[in-house]
Write an enzyme that holds these catalytic residues in place. Structure first.
Site, PDB file in Angstrom:
ATOM      1  N   LYS A 271      -6.092   5.369  -4.002  1.00  0.00           N
ATOM      2  CA  LYS A 271      -5.188   5.541  -2.890  1.00  0.00           C
ATOM      3  C   LYS A 271      -3.433   5.716  -3.394  1.00  0.00           C
ATOM      4  O   LYS A 271      -3.105   5.378  -4.598  1.00  0.00           O
ATOM      5  CB  LYS A 271      -5.284   4.469  -1.889  1.00  0.00           C
ATOM      6  CG  LYS A 271      -6.759   4.757  -0.962  1.00  0.00           C
ATOM      7  CD  LYS A 271      -6.817   3.550  -0.055  1.00  0.00           C
ATOM      8  CE  LYS A 271      -7.936   3.619   0.930  1.00  0.00           C
ATOM      9  NZ  LYS A 271      -8.052   2.419   1.887  1.00  0.00           N
TER      10      LYS A 271
ATOM     11  N   GLU B 268     -18.625  13.157   2.460  1.00  0.00           N
ATOM     12  CA  GLU B 268     -17.201  13.072   1.874  1.00  0.00           C
ATOM     13  C   GLU B 268     -17.209  13.661   0.547  1.00  0.00           C
ATOM     14  O   GLU B 268     -16.130  14.129   0.212  1.00  0.00           O
ATOM     15  CB  GLU B 268     -16.976  11.546   1.760  1.00  0.00           C
ATOM     16  CG  GLU B 268     -16.811  10.542   2.966  1.00  0.00           C
ATOM     17  CD  GLU B 268     -16.577   9.245   2.775  1.00  0.00           C
ATOM     18  OE1 GLU B 268     -16.389   8.581   4.031  1.00  0.00           O
ATOM     19  OE2 GLU B 268     -16.397   8.540   1.647  1.00  0.00           O
TER      20      GLU B 268
ATOM     21  N   HIS C  41     -10.879   3.654  -1.877  1.00  0.00           N
ATOM     22  CA  HIS C  41     -11.831   4.072  -0.849  1.00  0.00           C
ATOM     23  C   HIS C  41     -13.169   4.331  -1.295  1.00  0.00           C
ATOM     24  O   HIS C  41     -13.198   4.832  -2.551  1.00  0.00           O
ATOM     25  CB  HIS C  41     -11.434   5.249   0.016  1.00  0.00           C
ATOM     26  CG  HIS C  41     -12.474   5.634   0.746  1.00  0.00           C
ATOM     27  ND1 HIS C  41     -12.722   5.151   1.847  1.00  0.00           N
ATOM     28  CD2 HIS C  41     -13.521   6.838   0.514  1.00  0.00           C
ATOM     29  CE1 HIS C  41     -14.033   6.029   2.523  1.00  0.00           C
ATOM     30  NE2 HIS C  41     -14.313   6.898   1.423  1.00  0.00           N
TER      31      HIS C  41
ATOM     32  N   TYR D 129     -10.486  10.380   7.792  1.00  0.00           N
ATOM     33  CA  TYR D 129     -10.452   9.240   8.453  1.00  0.00           C
ATOM     34  C   TYR D 129     -10.874   9.248  10.130  1.00  0.00           C
ATOM     35  O   TYR D 129     -10.583   8.205  10.663  1.00  0.00           O
ATOM     36  CB  TYR D 129      -9.452   8.355   8.308  1.00  0.00           C
ATOM     37  CG  TYR D 129      -9.284   7.757   6.786  1.00  0.00           C
ATOM     38  CD1 TYR D 129     -10.436   6.832   6.589  1.00  0.00           C
ATOM     39  CD2 TYR D 129      -8.520   7.694   5.689  1.00  0.00           C
ATOM     40  CE1 TYR D 129     -10.508   5.928   5.280  1.00  0.00           C
ATOM     41  CE2 TYR D 129      -8.506   7.101   4.569  1.00  0.00           C
ATOM     42  CZ  TYR D 129      -9.518   6.272   4.289  1.00  0.00           C
ATOM     43  OH  TYR D 129      -9.558   5.670   3.163  1.00  0.00           O
TER      44      TYR D 129
ATOM     45  N   ASN E 141      -4.702  -0.695  -0.074  1.00  0.00           N
ATOM     46  CA  ASN E 141      -5.949  -1.474  -0.719  1.00  0.00           C
ATOM     47  C   ASN E 141      -6.566  -0.612  -2.060  1.00  0.00           C
ATOM     48  O   ASN E 141      -7.529  -0.982  -2.271  1.00  0.00           O
ATOM     49  CB  ASN E 141      -6.807  -2.267   0.070  1.00  0.00           C
ATOM     50  CG  ASN E 141      -7.732  -1.046   1.042  1.00  0.00           C
ATOM     51  OD1 ASN E 141      -7.299   0.176   0.738  1.00  0.00           O
ATOM     52  ND2 ASN E 141      -8.647  -1.653   1.821  1.00  0.00           N
TER      53      ASN E 141
HETATM   54  P1  GTP Z   1     -12.640   2.358   2.783  1.00  0.00           P
HETATM   55  O1  GTP Z   1     -13.285   2.434   1.432  1.00  0.00           O
HETATM   56  O2  GTP Z   1     -11.144   2.936   2.489  1.00  0.00           O
HETATM   57  O3  GTP Z   1     -13.157   3.002   4.076  1.00  0.00           O
HETATM   58  O4  GTP Z   1     -12.599   0.671   3.241  1.00  0.00           O
HETATM   59  P2  GTP Z   1     -13.583  -0.152   3.835  1.00  0.00           P
HETATM   60  O5  GTP Z   1     -14.672   0.580   4.013  1.00  0.00           O
HETATM   61  O6  GTP Z   1     -13.467  -1.398   2.882  1.00  0.00           O
HETATM   62  O7  GTP Z   1     -12.673  -0.506   5.214  1.00  0.00           O
HETATM   63  P3  GTP Z   1     -12.822   0.272   6.652  1.00  0.00           P
HETATM   64  O8  GTP Z   1     -13.728   1.401   6.582  1.00  0.00           O
HETATM   65  O9  GTP Z   1     -13.166  -0.738   7.593  1.00  0.00           O
HETATM   66  O10 GTP Z   1     -11.231   0.719   6.920  1.00  0.00           O
HETATM   67  C1  GTP Z   1     -10.630   1.640   6.232  1.00  0.00           C
HETATM   68  C2  GTP Z   1      -9.574   1.626   5.752  1.00  0.00           C
HETATM   69  O11 GTP Z   1      -8.434   1.280   6.751  1.00  0.00           O
HETATM   70  C3  GTP Z   1      -9.063   0.407   4.883  1.00  0.00           C
HETATM   71  O12 GTP Z   1      -9.551   0.422   3.415  1.00  0.00           O
HETATM   72  C4  GTP Z   1      -7.806   0.058   4.980  1.00  0.00           C
HETATM   73  O13 GTP Z   1      -7.051   0.860   4.121  1.00  0.00           O
HETATM   74  C5  GTP Z   1      -7.348   0.466   6.350  1.00  0.00           C
HETATM   75  N1  GTP Z   1      -7.530  -0.632   7.157  1.00  0.00           N
HETATM   76  C6  GTP Z   1      -8.604  -1.460   7.620  1.00  0.00           C
HETATM   77  N2  GTP Z   1      -8.159  -2.300   8.319  1.00  0.00           N
HETATM   78  C7  GTP Z   1      -6.960  -2.677   8.321  1.00  0.00           C
HETATM   79  C8  GTP Z   1      -5.660  -3.039   9.111  1.00  0.00           C
HETATM   80  O14 GTP Z   1      -6.055  -4.071   9.852  1.00  0.00           O
HETATM   81  N3  GTP Z   1      -4.479  -2.686   8.878  1.00  0.00           N
HETATM   82  C9  GTP Z   1      -4.147  -1.556   8.274  1.00  0.00           C
HETATM   83  N4  GTP Z   1      -2.809  -1.245   8.065  1.00  0.00           N
HETATM   84  N5  GTP Z   1      -5.141  -0.833   7.601  1.00  0.00           N
HETATM   85  C10 GTP Z   1      -6.239  -1.345   7.727  1.00  0.00           C
HETATM   86 MG    MG Z   2     -14.831   2.245   4.957  1.00  0.00          MG
END
Ligand code: GTP
Ligand code: MG
Length: 138
Positions: free
Chosen positions: A9, A126, A115, A49, A112
């Site tokens: 990212k 994807e 992805h 997303y 973070n």
């Molecule tokens: P990905 O691999 O990026 O999909 O991460 P994940 O599977 O661990 O998390 P998830 O699919 O639940 O969320 C997708 C992405 O949204 C996360 O990686 C974060 O970058 C973002 N995200 C999730 N929760 C939050 C939040 O509470 N605040 C913000 N700003 N971003 C969030």
């Molecule tokens: Mg995810």
């Protein structure tokens, strides 16, 4: 062998962490079989997303992912989807285990660093979103 889609990212490309993150993938036995640096438009990031479009952080997430270049890649290995998620660590770096990418490099739950696909169906979708079959060199 299984394949998964990974994205390094903007918070990580900005800090020149691509090599250190790739070393963690390779050390875990994941082979990088395709990789390119791209700058997503807001529309492209929003489409990628789309599954999160009703979440409160969707706008912030899309803006962040389109803010600066990302490195998109396909990782291949035994149980690549789960193995990659293990190497990534928990979504919120505060909850991530020692030695994971997010523990070592992530700035916040939003910024973070990586992805990773979460299931075989989403991995296939994807990968096809970013790569043609000719670009996958296993
Ligand atoms: P990905 O691999 O990026 O999909 O991460 P994940 O599977 O661990 O998390 P998830 O699919 O639940 O969320 C997708 C992405 O949204 C996360 O990686 C974060 O970058 C973002 N995200 C999730 N929760 C939050 C939040 O509470 N605040 C913000 N700003 N971003 C969030
Ligand atoms: Mg995810």
């Amino acid at each position: 062998l299984e394949r998964t889609l990974s994205i390094i990212k903007p918070d990580a490309t900005r800090r020149n962490l691509t090599g250190k993150i790739n070393a963690k993938f390779e050390d875990a036995g994941l082979r990088i079989i395709a990789q390119k640096r791209i700058h997503l438009s807001p529309a492209q990031a929003g489409k990628f997303y789309e599954v999160h479009k009703d979440r409160p952080f969707y706008g912030e997430l899309v803006e962040f992912m389109a803010s600066e270049p990302v490195v998109v890649q396909v990782l291949e290995g035994e149980n690549a989807i789960q193995k990659n998620r293990d190497v990534m660590g928990a979504t919120n770096p505060a909850n991530a285990d020692a030695g994971t990418i997010r523990k070592d490099f992530a700035l916040s739950v939003g910024e973070n660093s990586v992805h990773g696909s979460d299931a075989p169906e989403t991995a296939a979708e994807e990968i096809a979103f970013f790569f043609s079959g000719l670009e996958l060199v296993g």
